[in-house]
Design an enzyme around this catalytic site. Structure first.
Site, PDB file in Angstrom:
ATOM      1  N   TRP A   1       0.851  -1.180   0.000  1.00 13.69           N
ATOM      2  CA  TRP A   1       0.000   0.000   0.000  1.00 13.69           C
ATOM      3  C   TRP A   1       0.888   1.233   0.000  1.00 13.69           C
ATOM      4  CZ3 TRP A   1      -2.019   2.674   4.857  1.00 13.69           C
ATOM      5  CH2 TRP A   1      -2.956   3.668   4.531  1.00 13.69           C
TER       6      TRP A   1
ATOM      7  N   ASP B   1      -1.082  -5.285   9.341  1.00 14.62           N
ATOM      8  CA  ASP B   1      -2.078  -4.342   8.850  1.00 14.62           C
ATOM      9  C   ASP B   1      -3.292  -5.163   8.441  1.00 14.62           C
ATOM     10  OD1 ASP B   1      -3.601  -2.368   7.722  1.00 14.62           O
ATOM     11  OD2 ASP B   1      -2.098  -1.680   6.298  1.00 14.62           O
TER      12      ASP B   1
ATOM     13  N   LYS C   1     -13.552  -0.611   5.167  1.00 16.86           N
ATOM     14  CA  LYS C   1     -14.015  -1.481   4.093  1.00 16.86           C
ATOM     15  C   LYS C   1     -15.104  -2.442   4.564  1.00 16.86           C
ATOM     16  CE  LYS C   1     -10.813   0.134   1.268  1.00 16.86           C
ATOM     17  NZ  LYS C   1      -9.985   0.951   2.172  1.00 16.86           N
TER      18      LYS C   1
END
Length: 418
Positions: A141, A223, A259
């Site tokens: 990311w 993460d 999300k």
């Protein structure tokens, strides 16, 4: 007499690539596919507020709660529920600490600041050692590097993760890099649904990685941005973190509810850590409280209250699981449709099985930079690395994506390589 202009000479930085490209996609006219920002869209390509979240929001509003400050570490009930969701049967309140954060980015940022300050103060106190290197996956990311550099870690290096030739996970390369890094290095790991590739280790491969980390004294930072959103199952997507707890491997973890609950703009997240003793837990808690107090004092309440209701109410929790299954299922359907169009409708040269083997919101399409630029020029907005948000597709734009990929491949790949 004019004052000292300390703004003079400050360089203007380029805009963030992702948000700049997303803005360009929004302004584009005509038929298009905007696959830049990682946000879920429904079958019609529209934003999808989860029905279960709407129910929870109504309950929060009906409760007529006050607007007093939350504690420094946030909504305690939400934090506990989030940790239990992540850690399952491995949850241990005596050896784990958590706090509410400004989504996953905030969790990573506070965690990075905590690591840098703790380690640098130890170096100053003991007069030995150096600040460790942070390793992120290649690729990762885009904001991971920004976060750790801003915290004080520089430079950020990469470990092998994605094999572009095979379009798959590079287990041997990652194991070698974990073993080869100096002890005490910081490794950022994607818990599930790797962003940007959609390529995850298998459970057996996670076992190999756990064995490898057990050999080294590295600092592990998970993460977890997509739990429940990758496979549609909250427990299945938590495999890696639970495995590391069961192996006694201590780590930090950043959770995001942007999300999987669609709470993008509410910025709801959790930073947690697994450690050896209750004494360590209390010490870390005090450090986190000091950092949060200095940065923003305390987090906002509304999104945490909504998430807490969904996580703890049995009826809403069950509905949420169904909605997660629906969303992940629709993404899988879009993946299959793109692959079908490439292989059957357009008979596009090359191999496209990786599109359905990958998991989660993002897909690494296996295109060259020139081919990605071709897609952008034809109103199919993906990044120049070939990352596409498969959750943003509809049946119509899935064919548009395949058709545009076909055009790019036929233009840029020499006939003898097709």
């Amino acid at each position: 007499m004019p004052g000292y202009d300390f703004f003079a000479g400050v360089p203007q930085l380029p805009p963030d690539n992702i948000f700049f490209l997303a803005s360009k996609a929004q302004k584009a006219q005509g038929k298009k596919a905007n696959l830049i920002i990682g946000a879920y869209r429904d079958e019609c390509g529209l934003p999808y507020p989860l029905p279960v979240v709407r129910k929870a929001e109504d309950r929060v509003v009906a409760a007529k709660l006050d607007h007093e400050y939350l504690p420094i570490l946030g909504h305690a009930g939400f934090v506990e529920a989030a940790m239990k969701m992540l850690y399952g049967d491995t949850y241990n309140a005596d050896k784990m600490i958590g706090m509410q954060t400004l989504s996953g980015t905030g969790a990573l940022s506070i965690g990075a600041q905590y690591l840098y300050q703790t380690i640098s103060k130890r170096i100053q106190r003991e007069g030995t050692g150096t600040v460790p290197t942070v390793y992120v996956s290649d690729p990762t990311w885009i904001n991971h590097g920004n976060i750790f550099v801003t915290a004080g870690f520089a430079p950020v290096k990469t470990y092998r993760y994605y094999d572009a030739t095979r379009i798959s996970f590079d287990l041997e390369g990652m194991v070698a890099d974990v073993r080869g890094a100096p002890e005490g290095s910081i490794f950022v790991l994607h818990q599930c649904a790797h962003n940007p590739t959609g390529v995850d280790p298998t459970e057996e491969e996670w076992g190999v990685l756990a064995d490898t980390f057990a050999e080294k004294r590295h600092i592990i930072f998970f993460d977890s941005a997509y739990q429940g959103y990758a496979s549609g199952n909250l427990d299945r997507d938590a495999f890696a973190a639970r495995l590391f707890v069961s192996r006694g491997l201590y780590f930090l973890c950043a959770q995001s509810f942007a999300k999987n609950l669609g709470l993008y703009n509410e910025r709801v997240g959790v930073l947690s850590a697994f450690m050896a003793t209750p004494e360590e837990r209390d010490a870390v808690k005090s450090q986190w409280e000091m950092l949060v107090r200095a940065f923003y004092s305390n987090p906002p309440a509304f999104g945490a209250r909504v998430a807490h209701i969904v996580l703890t109410d049995p009826e809403l929790r069950a509905q949420w699981q169904q909605e997660l299954d629906h969303m992940s299922g629709r993404i899988k359907k879009m993946r299959a449709l793109v692959r079908k169009h490439l292989e059957e409708t357009y008979k596009t040269p090359g191999t496209w099985s990786h599109i359905t083997k990958q998991i989660g919101m993002f897909s690494f399409l296996g295109l060259s930079k020139e081919e990605c630029a071709y897609c952008q020029e034809h109103n199919v907005f993906i990044t120049l690395t070939g990352r596409a948000n498969m959750a943003g597709l509809t049946e119509e734009t899935a064919e548009l994506l395949a058709k545009t990929i076909d055009g790019a491949v036929r233009k840029y790949r020499a006939a003898d390589k097709l």
